[in-house]
Design an enzyme around this catalytic site. Structure first.
Site, PDB file in Angstrom:
ATOM      1  CG  HIS A 158     -46.351 -24.423 -23.044  1.00  0.00           C
ATOM      2  ND1 HIS A 158     -45.431 -23.264 -23.543  1.00  0.00           N
ATOM      3  CD2 HIS A 158     -47.212 -24.505 -24.145  1.00  0.00           C
ATOM      4  CE1 HIS A 158     -45.624 -22.915 -24.438  1.00  0.00           C
ATOM      5  NE2 HIS A 158     -46.833 -23.609 -25.185  1.00  0.00           N
ATOM      6  CD  GLU A 171     -42.314 -25.861 -19.488  1.00  0.00           C
ATOM      7  OE1 GLU A 171     -43.334 -26.193 -20.181  1.00  0.00           O
ATOM      8  OE2 GLU A 171     -41.396 -25.009 -20.015  1.00  0.00           O
ATOM      9  CB  CYS A 191     -43.090 -22.165 -19.002  1.00  0.00           C
ATOM     10  SG  CYS A 191     -44.284 -22.937 -19.847  1.00  0.00           S
TER      11      CYS A 191
HETATM   12 ZN   LIG Z   1     -43.810 -22.868 -22.271  1.00  0.00          ZN
END
Ligand SMILES: [Zn+2]
Length: 164
Positions: free
Chosen positions: A64, A66, A97
């Site tokens: 992801h 992040e 995250c």
């Molecule tokens: Zn995430």
């Protein structure tokens, strides 16, 4: 011991600028056919990590925006913790995250659009307010929310059209 950073040190003056950097990264992801989410990690006014969502191209479910930005930042400063830093991300973080944000000791998270299905900061729960966490993360959403959301709706609209 829990550390709560005083609100006085929060500098919001460049929030929109950094969110625009995150938006530019989201566009890079879109170009690769990835769901367009971008993130930058800022410490002492400098971007030290950048990332965009890329789980498909990287065969990495953890990729992801992040996660990618935080990994890059930690490597850049050679420290597994990022005290005093701010993470800017175009979409409300998910539970994975959010967990990493706490582990990284990030001070503040700023996000753009809401993620009604998987967002865990305010949509599906309030992750950062849980009492068991040993690090308090400040957070706020809605920065350039319209632009951040528009990038996603445009992407999904185009994808639906290409499948019809
Ligand atoms: Zn995430």
């Amino acid at each position: 011991m829990r550390q709560i950073r005083p609100a006085a040190i929060i500098d919001r003056s460049r929030d929109q600028d950094f969110m625009r950097e995150a938006l530019a990264l989201a566009a890079q992801g879109a170009a690769l056919g990835e769901v367009p989410v971008g993130a930058v990690l800022v410490q002492d006014g400098e971007i030290i990590g950048r990332g965009f969502n890329c789980p498909i191209s990287g065969s990495d479910p953890s990729a992801h925006a992040e996660m990618v930005a935080i990994r890059a930042a930690a490597q850049a400063v050679n420290n597994y913790r990022l005290p005093g830093s701010t993470l800017y991300v175009t979409l409300e973080p998910c539970s994975m995250c959010a967990g990493l944000i706490v582990h990284s000791r990030i001070a503040r998270v700023v996000y753009g659009a809401l993620e009604p299905k998987a967002g865990i900061v305010q949509s599906q729960g309030q992750f950062f307010t849980q009492g068991f966490l040993n690090h308090r993360v400040l957070y706020e959403g809605g920065v350039l929310a319209e632009e951040c959301g528009a990038v996603l709706s445009k992407f999904f609209k185009a994808r639906r059209a290409s499948r019809d």
